[in-house]
Design an enzyme around this catalytic site. Structure first.
Site, PDB file in Angstrom:
ATOM      1  N   ASP A   1       0.866  -1.183   0.000  1.00 40.66           N
ATOM      2  CA  ASP A   1       0.000   0.000   0.000  1.00 40.66           C
ATOM      3  C   ASP A   1       0.901   1.230   0.000  1.00 40.66           C
ATOM      4  OD1 ASP A   1       0.969   0.212   2.554  1.00 40.66           O
ATOM      5  OD2 ASP A   1      -0.919  -0.267   3.526  1.00 40.66           O
ATOM      6  N   SER A   2       0.307   2.407  -0.081  1.00 40.73           N
ATOM      7  CA  SER A   2       1.112   3.625  -0.226  1.00 40.73           C
ATOM      8  C   SER A   2       1.539   4.192   1.115  1.00 40.73           C
ATOM      9  CB  SER A   2       0.295   4.678  -0.952  1.00 40.73           C
ATOM     10  OG  SER A   2      -0.776   5.107  -0.113  1.00 40.73           O
ATOM     11  N   GLY A   3       0.959   3.703   2.187  1.00 47.86           N
ATOM     12  CA  GLY A   3       1.243   4.260   3.505  1.00 47.86           C
ATOM     13  C   GLY A   3       0.204   5.274   3.951  1.00 47.86           C
ATOM     14  N   GLY A   4      -0.602   5.747   2.998  1.00 47.92           N
ATOM     15  CA  GLY A   4      -1.579   6.787   3.320  1.00 47.92           C
ATOM     16  C   GLY A   4      -2.532   6.374   4.437  1.00 47.92           C
TER      17      GLY A   4
ATOM     18  N   ASP B   1      -3.288   8.070  -1.287  1.00 46.56           N
ATOM     19  CA  ASP B   1      -4.648   8.622  -1.206  1.00 46.56           C
ATOM     20  C   ASP B   1      -4.910   9.115   0.202  1.00 46.56           C
ATOM     21  OD1 ASP B   1      -4.612   6.041  -0.117  1.00 46.56           O
ATOM     22  OD2 ASP B   1      -6.742   5.785  -0.420  1.00 46.56           O
TER      23      ASP B   1
ATOM     24  N   GLY C   1     -11.454   3.339   0.993  1.00 50.00           N
ATOM     25  CA  GLY C   1     -12.317   4.164   1.839  1.00 50.00           C
ATOM     26  C   GLY C   1     -13.632   3.503   2.198  1.00 50.00           C
TER      27      GLY C   1
ATOM     28  N   ASP D   1      -7.762  -7.906   0.904  1.00 48.89           N
ATOM     29  CA  ASP D   1      -6.813  -8.044   2.004  1.00 48.89           C
ATOM     30  C   ASP D   1      -7.541  -7.639   3.265  1.00 48.89           C
ATOM     31  OD1 ASP D   1      -6.625  -4.999   1.444  1.00 48.89           O
ATOM     32  OD2 ASP D   1      -5.554  -5.264   3.334  1.00 48.89           O
TER      33      ASP D   1
ATOM     34  N   CYS E   1     -12.398 -29.037   7.808  1.00 51.50           N
ATOM     35  CA  CYS E   1     -11.180 -28.357   7.347  1.00 51.50           C
ATOM     36  C   CYS E   1     -10.004 -29.336   7.373  1.00 51.50           C
ATOM     37  CB  CYS E   1     -10.893 -27.162   8.258  1.00 51.50           C
ATOM     38  SG  CYS E   1      -9.364 -26.290   7.885  1.00 51.50           S
TER      39      CYS E   1
ATOM     40  N   CYS F   1      -6.676 -28.260   7.231  1.00 50.91           N
ATOM     41  CA  CYS F   1      -5.434 -27.510   7.464  1.00 50.91           C
ATOM     42  C   CYS F   1      -4.570 -28.264   8.482  1.00 50.91           C
ATOM     43  CB  CYS F   1      -5.727 -26.086   7.944  1.00 50.91           C
ATOM     44  SG  CYS F   1      -6.145 -25.938   9.694  1.00 50.91           S
TER      45      CYS F   1
ATOM     46  N   CYS G   1      -6.212 -28.311  11.961  1.00 51.64           N
ATOM     47  CA  CYS G   1      -7.387 -29.183  12.115  1.00 51.64           C
ATOM     48  C   CYS G   1      -7.037 -30.657  11.944  1.00 51.64           C
ATOM     49  CB  CYS G   1      -8.487 -28.768  11.138  1.00 51.64           C
ATOM     50  SG  CYS G   1      -9.259 -27.198  11.625  1.00 51.64           S
TER      51      CYS G   1
ATOM     52  N   HIS H   1      -4.824 -21.677  10.729  1.00 51.74           N
ATOM     53  CA  HIS H   1      -6.191 -22.096  10.413  1.00 51.74           C
ATOM     54  C   HIS H   1      -6.997 -20.981   9.757  1.00 51.74           C
ATOM     55  CE1 HIS H   1     -10.152 -23.844  10.580  1.00 51.74           C
ATOM     56  NE2 HIS H   1     -10.548 -22.672  11.045  1.00 51.74           N
TER      57      HIS H   1
END
Lengths: 368, 368
Positions: free
Chosen positions: A90-93, A144, A213, A263, A301, A303, A306, A332
């Site tokens: 990301d830009s850090g904004g 942004d 946003g 994300d 699951c 994983c 599990c 998990h």
């Protein structure tokens, strides 16, 4: 540069492949968040094993500590954290607005004080591109401003206009040819501002578009209505990223609306707090009822967690404050997100139209 | 029951194999400490991968939380923590003396208050055998009293006599045929008491012997002199375990003196504090000099951590308070201990007599 190939669609939902300098990413895809150059409590080896294809790293955090130049000298972020797949920064904004103190916004950029040591810094469209180039990420985001969800129209308009000017400056300041750059659609809660922002950004040569946003306190209904209308204006031939959203049911909705990338810190943060996602809904592992429960966290699951441990053991680790609690819970929860995305991709490719309502109902079932 | 096979020796040092219900353990061997049913910050898969052959678990901790009966109902400690190799449990005595409050010692046993919730408990020779049987460990230890290093002769004598009586009661209270039981040689800092204790214990059918009550503040010289004299009186045909000791150089000395088994929290505790063992001595990863050091922690080490990450990254993780710092540092430090033991076994089998002084000199070299 051909970045995105559309393979299948089901209504607005789409399955595709995004090409990056470090290989291909299947979409829809969830990006685990590696804030400080590590997905918290998870080894890169385990991320690879569970099917992570791309990570997100936070420019704000890495810029402040250990520093982008240092990471560059050490061979870049991939080498630093030993992750050889694609990374989006990301830009850090966002963190400047959520963590930094004494922010001063101007046309030039944003001045702020570090949350770590109070030192003064300036992020501009130009230097966030330099910082992300130094980190060496495969996808860079433009700078942004975060618009509060209750901002009035005039504030949102002015901020969105500035974000558009900043987006142009970011593209002009582009450093690396092997780094994709994504624009970010702003506009607050005003759909006409969102639409105009899309039009402006689409006239610029971005390799992908993010919607930012949202998920900032506006409520679920507004989130999904703005996300769905905004994504409809975005070009079909480029990847669409819904930033920072969110819960499994939100992601499912957004996939259905036509988003490709996601994300969120939720799976890892919840894991550390003992809140676990299962095929039967959320589960709080600290509850007394799990003390003698020999079943796996989620019987559906497969994983590592599990397959090998009981709810009773996971509760014990949590109650005892053991590090392994965070490790296993994070494995998990991330696996759960990745499998959800995998099922979405399958449903789109195989046109399993009944998947969506079933999955949505299941995700809304809550044990607690 | 044939427990121990001696394969080779070099002076007093010996290499062998110890048979347990869950397979064979090569000796000399270091046992990672899994206090609360987890080796802190390390997955059982990674323990196996790095060559751990046997773990130690703390009866005191597991008895108090989550409880031995609960673990038994869930299929025993191995299944609970997903470790299928051998486990040695201590008797809980040491933690009663180091952690418990309001201890009251009597011939019956020791009453104490839990460090967790202040509840009252009684450990006796009989019930520590029942608790360890419920946990299902492969090697159980007898109940012993911790003798302070500065105890006077009369105190040490009375305590040692009681420990001998308790040892007899433990053997009579033996529950499982598939669980080996080790006696513990006490005697404080008085070699004649140690010798008499060995004689008494050797008349009882223990499958192995531990030397306890060392490394409790008596200093390095006294530790090694008492350890060396005591081990010389122990029978050759049974495994010899030096409890809770310690630093790599201590273990090296003790292997040379004829000990076979070791445990210590040092590698994992130091790992969490950023202190790392390397072939060039100890290293504190927080030091500023490592901020831009692209070398692996220990260029001579081939653990997962050293193969994949730089000192700069490990320092960053530590400074940022990331969980992965504890994970990677623990992987490395345990690997270091296991490789040290492996080189000891090799040196004994191949009669590399120059190994000992070289290794000792290297271990004493300190970067800090």
């Amino acid at each position: 540069m051909l970045t995105f190939t559309l393979d299948a669609s089901d209504g607005a939902a789409r399955a595709g492949r995004m090409e990056t300098a470090r290989g291909m990413v299947e979409t829809p895809m969830f990006m685990p968040v590696g804030t400080q150059g590590t997905v918290k409590a998870v080894l890169p080896r385990d991320l690879e094993e569970m099917g992570s294809q791309i990570l997100l790293a936070n420019t704000y955090h890495l810029y402040l500590r250990p520093g982008a130049e240092l990471i560059q000298k050490l061979g870049g972020l991939h080498r630093f954290m030993n992750w050889n797949g694609p990374i989006l920064t990301d830009s850090g904004g966002y963190q400047v607005f959520s963590l930094g103190a004494m922010r001063k916004l101007s046309e030039e950029g944003v001045r702020f004080q570090s949350h770590l040591d109070g030192s003064y810094h300036l992020l501009t469209p130009e230097n966030v591109m330099q910082i992300q180039a130094a980190l060496g990420s495969d996808i860079a985001m433009v700078l942004d401003e975060c618009i509060p969800h209750d901002a009035d129209r005039e504030y949102a308009r002015a901020s969105t206009d500035r974000t558009i000017r900043w987006a142009e400056r970011c593209l002009r300041a582009r450093v690396r040819a092997d780094q994709l750059v994504f624009g970010i659609v702003k506009g607050g809660m005003y759909t006409d501002l969102r639409e105009r922002c899309v039009q402006e950004l689409c006239s610029m040569p971005f390799e992908g578009f993010a919607v930012g946003g949202l998920g900032v306190g506006e409520g679920e209904a507004l989130l999904h209505s703005i996300a769905a209308s905004t994504v409809g204006w975005l070009p079909e031939d480029r990847p669409r990223y819904l930033m920072g959203v969110g819960r499994p049911e939100d992601i499912l909705n957004a996939v259905r609306a036509g988003f490709d990338l996601f994300d969120c810190v939720l799976p890892t943060r919840n894991a550390r707090n003992g809140t676990l996602f299962t095929s039967a809904g959320k589960l709080s592992i600290k509850r007394a009822e799990f003390a003698n429960d020999s079943r796996p966290l989620d019987p559906a699951c497969d994983c590592y967690c599990c397959r090998n441990f009981s709810r009773a053991y996971l509760r014990h680790l949590y109650m005892a404050g053991e590090i392994l609690s965070s490790v296993l819970n994070s494995l998990h929860n991330l696996y759960f997100y990745h499998r959800l995305m995998e099922r979405c991709r399958e449903a789109i490719r195989l046109e399993q139209s009944d998947f969506w309502s079933q999955a949505s109902a299941t995700l809304r079932a809550q044990l607690d």
